[in-house]
Design an enzyme around this catalytic site. Structure first.
Site, mmCIF file in Angstrom:
data_model
loop_
_atom_site.group_PDB
_atom_site.id
_atom_site.type_symbol
_atom_site.label_atom_id
_atom_site.label_comp_id
_atom_site.label_asym_id
_atom_site.label_seq_id
_atom_site.Cartn_x
_atom_site.Cartn_y
_atom_site.Cartn_z
ATOM 1 N N GLY A 162 33.639 50.652 39.049
ATOM 2 C CA GLY A 162 34.176 50.004 37.855
ATOM 3 C C GLY A 162 33.063 49.429 36.990
ATOM 4 O O GLY A 162 33.208 48.349 36.409
ATOM 5 N N GLY A 168 20.556 52.628 31.531
ATOM 6 C CA GLY A 168 19.534 53.387 32.234
ATOM 7 C C GLY A 168 19.948 53.642 33.671
ATOM 8 O O GLY A 168 19.133 53.597 34.597
ATOM 9 N N ASN A 208 33.740 46.585 42.576
ATOM 10 C CA ASN A 208 34.262 45.856 41.426
ATOM 11 C C ASN A 208 35.529 46.493 40.862
ATOM 12 O O ASN A 208 36.298 45.829 40.174
ATOM 13 C CB ASN A 208 33.195 45.784 40.338
ATOM 14 C CG ASN A 208 33.746 45.284 39.022
ATOM 15 O OD1 ASN A 208 34.031 44.102 38.855
ATOM 16 N ND2 ASN A 208 33.921 46.201 38.068
ATOM 17 N N SER A 241 39.299 37.231 43.379
ATOM 18 C CA SER A 241 39.882 36.518 42.241
ATOM 19 C C SER A 241 40.367 35.146 42.682
ATOM 20 O O SER A 241 40.792 34.962 43.830
ATOM 21 C CB SER A 241 41.062 37.288 41.656
ATOM 22 O OG SER A 241 41.728 36.527 40.668
ATOM 23 N N TYR A 301 49.259 40.786 42.167
ATOM 24 C CA TYR A 301 47.797 40.790 42.028
ATOM 25 C C TYR A 301 47.177 39.742 42.953
ATOM 26 O O TYR A 301 46.191 40.013 43.648
ATOM 27 C CB TYR A 301 47.419 40.509 40.570
ATOM 28 C CG TYR A 301 45.929 40.380 40.346
ATOM 29 C CD1 TYR A 301 45.090 41.488 40.484
ATOM 30 C CD2 TYR A 301 45.355 39.152 39.988
ATOM 31 C CE1 TYR A 301 43.719 41.373 40.279
ATOM 32 C CE2 TYR A 301 43.994 39.041 39.768
ATOM 33 C CZ TYR A 301 43.177 40.150 39.918
ATOM 34 O OH TYR A 301 41.822 40.033 39.714
ATOM 35 N N ALA A 327 47.329 40.935 46.501
ATOM 36 C CA ALA A 327 46.329 41.965 46.787
ATOM 37 C C ALA A 327 44.950 41.350 46.978
ATOM 38 O O ALA A 327 44.195 41.737 47.884
ATOM 39 C CB ALA A 327 46.303 42.991 45.659
ATOM 40 N N LYS A 328 44.591 40.393 46.131
ATOM 41 C CA LYS A 328 43.271 39.777 46.245
ATOM 42 C C LYS A 328 43.171 38.907 47.499
ATOM 43 O O LYS A 328 42.088 38.789 48.089
ATOM 44 C CB LYS A 328 42.963 38.956 44.996
ATOM 45 C CG LYS A 328 42.663 39.808 43.768
ATOM 46 C CD LYS A 328 41.485 40.759 43.969
ATOM 47 C CE LYS A 328 41.034 41.395 42.667
ATOM 48 N NZ LYS A 328 39.934 42.376 42.861
ATOM 49 N N ILE A 384 37.688 34.806 33.046
ATOM 50 C CA ILE A 384 36.487 35.428 32.477
ATOM 51 C C ILE A 384 36.902 36.131 31.186
ATOM 52 O O ILE A 384 37.803 36.986 31.202
ATOM 53 C CB ILE A 384 35.856 36.457 33.436
ATOM 54 C CG1 ILE A 384 35.543 35.813 34.800
ATOM 55 C CG2 ILE A 384 34.599 37.061 32.812
ATOM 56 C CD1 ILE A 384 34.496 34.734 34.780
#
Length: 238
Positions: free
Chosen positions: A9, A47, A78, A133, A143, A146-147, A176
């Protein structure tokens, strides 16, 4: 010799910031993701190398494995996100099943599949860092569930890899900004409430998370493992 790092990710947001931090630290970085065009552009800017695949799909992970480095010193899991933002529909059992399945696959399965696929390539004294999270502690429907499961998985991962000097840790962000996480569904009012919940009275930035990951990925972090490091301005005290 440069260390080899893989960031899933890695095309946008927190993943991109992590990849950039690792490049600055002198690592040779490969980023992965589902959107080939986004990934290619990010790799050019960084790069870095780009390998496009869906980390939550076992067949895709298997097919992409040979394109990834033969030796990996740093693996950053991630890939993920709150798939509830993508779902429409009611709250019946079928909808609940779909929400559970989607978020577990995006967040837990992706980390477990990639780590397992690359376990023979992880160098002794390597580093595994997985993005968790604040929701894993404070809740956010499927969510958050899951975390929370990711934290349990990380504990077992740290135990399994520890005898080889490989560490496994979670970095758990709070709010974030400057990412695609909320899919345009974060209202100004809710953002204000989330900021007010912090001790620092500001939203986090991808770089705040990236610098913590950079440390945990470093050779100096060899005796930190099985931990959850919270990056949330004090909104949750771990």
């Amino acid at each position: 010799m440069k260390r080899e790092a893989v960031v899933t990710g890695g095309g946008t947001g927190i993943g991109y910031a992590i990849a950039a931090a690792l490049v600055r630290a002198g690592e040779k970085v490969t980023i992965t993701g589902r959107r080939e065009d986004v990934l290619a552009e990010a790799a050019t800017l960084l790069g870095a190398r780009a390998v496009s695949f869906d980390a939550s799909d076992p067949e895709a992970v298997e097919a992409a494995r040979d394109q990834l480095p033969e030796r990996i010193d740093v693996l950053v899991n991630n890939a993920g996100g709150n798939t509830d933002f993508l779902l429409e529909g009611g709250r019946d059992l079928k909808a609940l099943d779909a929400a559970w399945t989607a978020n577990l696959r995006a967040n837990l399965f992706s980390a477990a599949l990639v780590t397992t696929a690359l376990k023979e390539r992880l160098a002794d004294n390597g580093r595994i860092v997985t993005i968790g999270s604040i929701a894993g502690r404070t809740g956010a429907e499927s969510y958050g569930w899951a975390k929370a499961a990711v934290e349990v998985w990380n504990t077992e991962t740290a135990r399994q890899f520890g005898t080889r000097g490989i560490t496994a840790n979670i970095v758990a962000p709070g709010l974030i900004v400057d990412t695609e996480f909320f899919r345009g569904k974060l209202s100004a009012e809710r953002q204000e409430r989330l900021v007010e919940n912090t001790m620092t009275k500001r939203a986090g930035k991808p770089e705040d998370v990236a610098e913590v990951v950079r440390f945990l990925a470093s050779p100096e972090a060899g005796h930190v493992t099985g931990q959850v490091v919270h990056v949330n301005g004090g909104a949750y005290v771990g």
